[in-house]
Design a protein around this motif. Structure first.
Motif, PDB file in Angstrom:
ATOM      1  N   GLU A 115       0.835  -1.200   0.000  1.00 33.99           N
ATOM      2  CA  GLU A 115       0.000   0.000   0.000  1.00 33.99           C
ATOM      3  C   GLU A 115       0.871   1.252   0.000  1.00 33.99           C
ATOM      4  OE1 GLU A 115      -3.255   2.219   2.845  1.00 33.99           O
ATOM      5  OE2 GLU A 115      -2.882   0.095   3.155  1.00 33.99           O
ATOM      6  N   PHE A 116       1.923   1.257   0.784  1.00 39.06           N
ATOM      7  CA  PHE A 116       2.820   2.414   0.829  1.00 39.06           C
ATOM      8  C   PHE A 116       3.548   2.597  -0.495  1.00 39.06           C
ATOM      9  CE2 PHE A 116       6.914   4.431   1.999  1.00 39.06           C
ATOM     10  CZ  PHE A 116       6.396   5.653   2.400  1.00 39.06           C
ATOM     11  N   VAL A 117       4.006   1.515  -1.072  1.00 38.43           N
ATOM     12  CA  VAL A 117       4.695   1.587  -2.366  1.00 38.43           C
ATOM     13  C   VAL A 117       3.739   2.128  -3.420  1.00 38.43           C
ATOM     14  CG1 VAL A 117       5.718   0.182  -4.208  1.00 38.43           C
ATOM     15  CG2 VAL A 117       6.377  -0.204  -1.826  1.00 38.43           C
ATOM     16  N   GLU A 118       2.504   1.673  -3.388  1.00 37.31           N
ATOM     17  CA  GLU A 118       1.505   2.154  -4.346  1.00 37.31           C
ATOM     18  C   GLU A 118       1.250   3.649  -4.160  1.00 37.31           C
ATOM     19  OE1 GLU A 118      -3.219   1.563  -4.987  1.00 37.31           O
ATOM     20  OE2 GLU A 118      -2.048  -0.274  -4.729  1.00 37.31           O
ATOM     21  N   LEU A 119       1.165   4.087  -2.909  1.00 33.71           N
ATOM     22  CA  LEU A 119       0.949   5.503  -2.628  1.00 33.71           C
ATOM     23  C   LEU A 119       2.137   6.343  -3.098  1.00 33.71           C
ATOM     24  CD1 LEU A 119      -0.874   7.639  -1.330  1.00 33.71           C
ATOM     25  CD2 LEU A 119       0.259   7.158   0.841  1.00 33.71           C
ATOM     26  N   GLN A 120       3.342   5.853  -2.874  1.00 36.05           N
ATOM     27  CA  GLN A 120       4.527   6.570  -3.343  1.00 36.05           C
ATOM     28  C   GLN A 120       4.542   6.663  -4.863  1.00 36.05           C
ATOM     29  OE1 GLN A 120       7.660   4.243  -1.429  1.00 36.05           O
ATOM     30  NE2 GLN A 120       8.279   6.077  -0.313  1.00 36.05           N
ATOM     31  N   ALA A 121       4.199   5.582  -5.531  1.00 33.59           N
ATOM     32  CA  ALA A 121       4.180   5.581  -6.994  1.00 33.59           C
ATOM     33  C   ALA A 121       3.134   6.559  -7.513  1.00 33.59           C
ATOM     34  CB  ALA A 121       3.901   4.173  -7.518  1.00 33.59           C
ATOM     35  N   ARG A 122       1.973   6.566  -6.890  1.00 30.62           N
ATOM     36  CA  ARG A 122       0.908   7.490  -7.291  1.00 30.62           C
ATOM     37  C   ARG A 122       1.361   8.943  -7.099  1.00 30.62           C
ATOM     38  NH1 ARG A 122      -4.420   8.323  -3.965  1.00 30.62           N
ATOM     39  NH2 ARG A 122      -5.364   9.934  -5.199  1.00 30.62           N
ATOM     40  N   ALA A 123       2.015   9.202  -5.983  1.00 27.66           N
ATOM     41  CA  ALA A 123       2.500  10.559  -5.708  1.00 27.66           C
ATOM     42  C   ALA A 123       3.531  10.971  -6.752  1.00 27.66           C
ATOM     43  CB  ALA A 123       3.093  10.641  -4.307  1.00 27.66           C
ATOM     44  N   GLU A 124       4.409  10.067  -7.130  1.00 25.84           N
ATOM     45  CA  GLU A 124       5.439  10.383  -8.119  1.00 25.84           C
ATOM     46  C   GLU A 124       4.812  10.675  -9.477  1.00 25.84           C
ATOM     47  OE1 GLU A 124       8.906  11.481  -9.580  1.00 25.84           O
ATOM     48  OE2 GLU A 124       8.508  11.045  -7.476  1.00 25.84           O
ATOM     49  N   VAL A 125       3.821   9.896  -9.869  1.00 25.75           N
ATOM     50  CA  VAL A 125       3.138  10.138 -11.137  1.00 25.75           C
ATOM     51  C   VAL A 125       2.482  11.512 -11.120  1.00 25.75           C
ATOM     52  CG1 VAL A 125       1.156   9.420 -12.551  1.00 25.75           C
ATOM     53  CG2 VAL A 125       2.797   7.724 -11.745  1.00 25.75           C
ATOM     54  N   LEU A 126       1.816  11.848 -10.012  1.00 26.15           N
ATOM     55  CA  LEU A 126       1.168  13.156  -9.906  1.00 26.15           C
ATOM     56  C   LEU A 126       2.191  14.285  -9.927  1.00 26.15           C
ATOM     57  CD1 LEU A 126      -1.695  12.437  -7.378  1.00 26.15           C
ATOM     58  CD2 LEU A 126      -1.920  13.022  -9.790  1.00 26.15           C
ATOM     59  N   ARG A 127       3.329  14.086  -9.278  1.00 24.92           N
ATOM     60  CA  ARG A 127       4.380  15.109  -9.318  1.00 24.92           C
ATOM     61  C   ARG A 127       4.859  15.333 -10.753  1.00 24.92           C
ATOM     62  NH1 ARG A 127       6.827  12.376  -4.420  1.00 24.92           N
ATOM     63  NH2 ARG A 127       6.206  13.672  -2.673  1.00 24.92           N
ATOM     64  N   GLU A 128       5.056  14.236 -11.477  1.00 20.64           N
ATOM     65  CA  GLU A 128       5.510  14.344 -12.865  1.00 20.64           C
ATOM     66  C   GLU A 128       4.459  15.032 -13.730  1.00 20.64           C
ATOM     67  OE1 GLU A 128       6.476  10.339 -13.986  1.00 20.64           O
ATOM     68  OE2 GLU A 128       8.238  10.290 -12.681  1.00 20.64           O
ATOM     69  N   GLN A 129       3.181  14.669 -13.539  1.00 21.13           N
ATOM     70  CA  GLN A 129       2.116  15.310 -14.306  1.00 21.13           C
ATOM     71  C   GLN A 129       2.046  16.796 -13.987  1.00 21.13           C
ATOM     72  OE1 GLN A 129      -1.376  13.070 -13.236  1.00 21.13           O
ATOM     73  NE2 GLN A 129      -1.091  11.608 -14.901  1.00 21.13           N
ATOM     74  N   ALA A 130       2.172  17.131 -12.711  1.00 21.21           N
ATOM     75  CA  ALA A 130       2.114  18.533 -12.303  1.00 21.21           C
ATOM     76  C   ALA A 130       3.289  19.310 -12.886  1.00 21.21           C
ATOM     77  CB  ALA A 130       2.099  18.647 -10.785  1.00 21.21           C
ATOM     78  N   ALA A 131       4.477  18.724 -12.870  1.00 17.41           N
ATOM     79  CA  ALA A 131       5.649  19.397 -13.428  1.00 17.41           C
ATOM     80  C   ALA A 131       5.478  19.608 -14.931  1.00 17.41           C
ATOM     81  CB  ALA A 131       6.913  18.582 -13.140  1.00 17.41           C
ATOM     82  N   ALA A 132       4.949  18.610 -15.628  1.00 15.89           N
ATOM     83  CA  ALA A 132       4.723  18.744 -17.065  1.00 15.89           C
ATOM     84  C   ALA A 132       3.677  19.819 -17.341  1.00 15.89           C
ATOM     85  CB  ALA A 132       4.274  17.403 -17.664  1.00 15.89           C
ATOM     86  N   PHE A 133       2.632  19.842 -16.526  1.00 17.02           N
ATOM     87  CA  PHE A 133       1.592  20.865 -16.682  1.00 17.02           C
ATOM     88  C   PHE A 133       2.181  22.254 -16.501  1.00 17.02           C
ATOM     89  CE2 PHE A 133      -1.331  23.727 -14.517  1.00 17.02           C
ATOM     90  CZ  PHE A 133      -2.325  23.837 -15.477  1.00 17.02           C
ATOM     91  N   LEU A 134       2.963  22.444 -15.447  1.00 15.71           N
ATOM     92  CA  LEU A 134       3.555  23.749 -15.190  1.00 15.71           C
ATOM     93  C   LEU A 134       4.518  24.150 -16.307  1.00 15.71           C
ATOM     94  CD1 LEU A 134       4.159  23.503 -11.347  1.00 15.71           C
ATOM     95  CD2 LEU A 134       2.401  24.839 -12.534  1.00 15.71           C
ATOM     96  N   GLN A 135       5.258  23.202 -16.849  1.00 13.42           N
ATOM     97  CA  GLN A 135       6.175  23.489 -17.954  1.00 13.42           C
ATOM     98  C   GLN A 135       5.403  23.908 -19.199  1.00 13.42           C
ATOM     99  OE1 GLN A 135       9.539  23.683 -17.919  1.00 13.42           O
ATOM    100  NE2 GLN A 135       9.292  24.505 -19.966  1.00 13.42           N
ATOM    101  N   ARG A 136       4.299  23.193 -19.497  1.00 15.45           N
ATOM    102  CA  ARG A 136       3.480  23.567 -20.658  1.00 15.45           C
ATOM    103  C   ARG A 136       2.904  24.966 -20.476  1.00 15.45           C
ATOM    104  NH1 ARG A 136       1.386  18.454 -19.968  1.00 15.45           N
ATOM    105  NH2 ARG A 136      -0.554  19.323 -19.154  1.00 15.45           N
TER     106      ARG A 136
END
Length: 104
Positions: free
Chosen positions: A55-76
């Motif tokens: 569960e923790f690994v899944e939460l960390q992975a989800r957080a990382e995906v969201l961070r990457e999406q947010a960074a890409a959004f801000l860059q765009r």
């Protein structure tokens, strides 16, 4: 300020909503979105939560995906903002004056 797992998960949900429907640049919601991204990026739990490892690994992975999406959004958004600063016409190339189309 994100201080615990519950606040962290709530922040992830809020970021997901912002990514689904981004706020207009410069609005209070946009500033809140930016602050939330900074808080998520800087949050590190003092101790890993007492959950099942998967569960923790899944939460960390989800957080990382969201961070990457947010960074890409801000860059765009920044790229679009920079491009619009130097464009004499609208984003789609439309002119901002009377049209001569259809006139003989």
């Amino acid at each position: 300020m994100i201080r615990d797992r519950q606040a962290f998960e709530a922040a992830l949900e809020a970021v997901t909503r912002y990514l689904d429907a981004p706020p207009e640049p410069g609005t209070p919601e946009d500033r809140a979105f930016g602050e939330l991204l900074k808080e998520l990026e800087s949050y590190r739990p003092a101790q890993p939560p007492r959950t099942e490892p998967d569960e923790f690994v899944e939460l960390q992975a989800r957080a990382e995906v969201l961070r990457e999406q947010a960074a890409a959004f801000l860059q765009r958004r920044e790229t679009e903002r920079e491009a619009s600063r130097f464009a004499p016409f609208g984003a789609a190339g439309e002119a901002s004056g009377p049209s001569t189309r259809g006139k003989p």
